[in-house]
Design an enzyme around this catalytic site. Structure first.
Site, PDB file in Angstrom:
ATOM      1  N   THR A  87       0.866  -1.172   0.000  1.00  0.00           N
ATOM      2  CA  THR A  87       0.000   0.000   0.000  1.00  0.00           C
ATOM      3  C   THR A  87       0.905   1.223   0.000  1.00  0.00           C
ATOM      4  O   THR A  87       1.630   1.455   0.967  1.00  0.00           O
ATOM      5  CB  THR A  87      -0.883   0.027   1.267  1.00  0.00           C
ATOM      6  OG1 THR A  87      -1.622  -1.187   1.325  1.00  0.00           O
ATOM      7  CG2 THR A  87      -1.851   1.204   1.222  1.00  0.00           C
ATOM      8  N   LYS A 162      -8.090   1.275  -2.963  1.00  0.00           N
ATOM      9  CA  LYS A 162      -7.748   0.908  -1.586  1.00  0.00           C
ATOM     10  C   LYS A 162      -7.907   2.099  -0.638  1.00  0.00           C
ATOM     11  O   LYS A 162      -8.520   1.983   0.422  1.00  0.00           O
ATOM     12  CB  LYS A 162      -6.308   0.387  -1.558  1.00  0.00           C
ATOM     13  CG  LYS A 162      -5.665   0.330  -0.205  1.00  0.00           C
ATOM     14  CD  LYS A 162      -5.634  -1.041   0.377  1.00  0.00           C
ATOM     15  CE  LYS A 162      -5.141  -0.998   1.810  1.00  0.00           C
ATOM     16  NZ  LYS A 162      -5.188  -2.235   2.498  1.00  0.00           N
ATOM     17  N   LYS A 237      -1.900   5.163   8.491  1.00  0.00           N
ATOM     18  CA  LYS A 237      -1.098   5.186   7.259  1.00  0.00           C
ATOM     19  C   LYS A 237      -2.008   5.380   6.037  1.00  0.00           C
ATOM     20  O   LYS A 237      -1.756   6.224   5.182  1.00  0.00           O
ATOM     21  CB  LYS A 237      -0.310   3.873   7.115  1.00  0.00           C
ATOM     22  CG  LYS A 237       0.410   3.758   5.782  1.00  0.00           C
ATOM     23  CD  LYS A 237       1.045   2.404   5.521  1.00  0.00           C
ATOM     24  CE  LYS A 237       1.567   2.362   4.087  1.00  0.00           C
ATOM     25  NZ  LYS A 237       2.270   1.147   3.749  1.00  0.00           N
TER      26      LYS A 237
END
Ligand code: NAD
Length: 291
Positions: A87, A162, A237
């Site tokens: 990611t 995402k 994050k």
């Protein structure tokens, strides 16, 4: 297939192990972690990538991804696929895709959801961006490491999907937790609140499948002293990546921004690091209006 696997951490190691167990020839490399069972160790990232049909990366952030791509792309054969499952920020993903194109390599970004448990069980969900031809090539590998793969569009589309999903998740978690804390103060029983909301218009995956109140609704980390699960710092994050992307394209995301700020103070100042992201509920329980 002949596969190189760079980044054998909490997620990468079980993913590489599952590929090897399914009969693929996997050569791994990590600057710190050992190769898991069934995976050969390469001497460097470039050595692990040389001559492979697919090179998978599972790394902490965009800066490291760019550095690793710089090492492996010159060693990769033309027509091979660089499959990044980390990611990272959309800009790094797109920069790596351009660099790959110049080297004659096909790039796919395919971040995952499902966490370490999903990586171990081979039940991850992949959200992929990149050329359709490359997606088709790596599809069988998605089938080994996961249960579902969605081709979302061109380079960066997987990362975009995402961070949009996780921005909704972070905001929804906070809204659900503050509603439980409000219900407490109003003297509304948590079970009754769940009975109503889980079958009314306030329902969500958080309320129905990951209920943040211990002993109520679905089994979740709340029933296990808020041990993760999905750690609050990983949610932070992803919320930071969403804000970075929103800033780059001038999108107005006030709820996503507030969610990032709340997780920031929770993780960095209020002891939330290492707890599940649903531990927002005990946080709200303790607080009063305005702090
Ligand atoms: P991790 O820190 O356990 O693993 C990363 C690995 O990369 C480490 O072993 C590290 O030594 C290695 N590494 C760092 N620099 C390197 C380099 N230059 N060359 C080779 N190896 C290098 O992290 P993780 O939990 O496995 O997460 C990996 C990625 O997956 C992250 O981008 C994370 O956001 C994402 N992710 C994690 C989860 C989760 O629940 N852990 C869930 C979904 C997505």
């Amino acid at each position: 297939m002949n596969i190189g696997f760079i980044g054998l951490g909490n997620m990468g190691a079980p993913m590489a192990k599952n590929l090897a167990a399914a009969g693929h020839a996997v050569t791994g490399f990590d600057v710190a972690a050992p190769a898991p069972e069934g995976v050969q160790t390469g001497e460097s990232a470039a050595a692990a990538a040389a001559g492979q049909e697919v090179v998978i990366t599972m790394l902490p952030d965009g800066k490291i991804l760019r550095a690793v791509a710089g090492e492996v792309l010159p060693a990769m054969q033309k027509g091979a696929v660089l499959l990044d499952c980390s990611t990272v920020d959309v800009e790094s993903t797109r920069a790596v895709a351009e660099q790959a194109a110049r080297a004659g390599v096909l790039a796919v970004d395919a971040p995952v959801s499902g966490g370490v448990g999903g990586a171990e069980a081979g039940t991850l969900t992949f959200m992929a961006g990149g050329p359709a031809e490359a997606f088709e090539k790596v599809k069988p590998l998605f089938g080994v490491m996961g249960r579902k793969a969605v081709h979302c569009g061109d380079a960066g589309a997987g990362q975009a999907a995402k961070i949009c999903n996780n921005m909704i998740l972070g905001v929804t978690m906070i809204a659900t937790c503050e509603a439980f804390a409000l219900a407490d103060r109003l003297g509304l029983d948590r079970q009754k609140m769940h009975d109503v909301v889980s079958t009314s218009s306030g329902y969500s995956w958080v309320m129905n499948a990951y209920t943040p109140a211990p002993g109520i609704g679905a089994a979740s980390p709340a029933d296990n002293d808020y041990r993760p699960g999905f750690a609050a710092e990983l949610m932070l994050k992803d919320l930071r990546l969403a804000q970075q992307a929103a800033q780059a394209v001038d999108a107005d995301t006030p709820m996503g921004h507030s969610a990032m700020e709340l997780y920031e103070s929770f993780v960095e100042q209020e002891g939330g690091k290492g707890m599940d992201f649903s531990a927002m509920l005990p946080r709200f329980e303790k607080r009063r209006r305005g702090g």
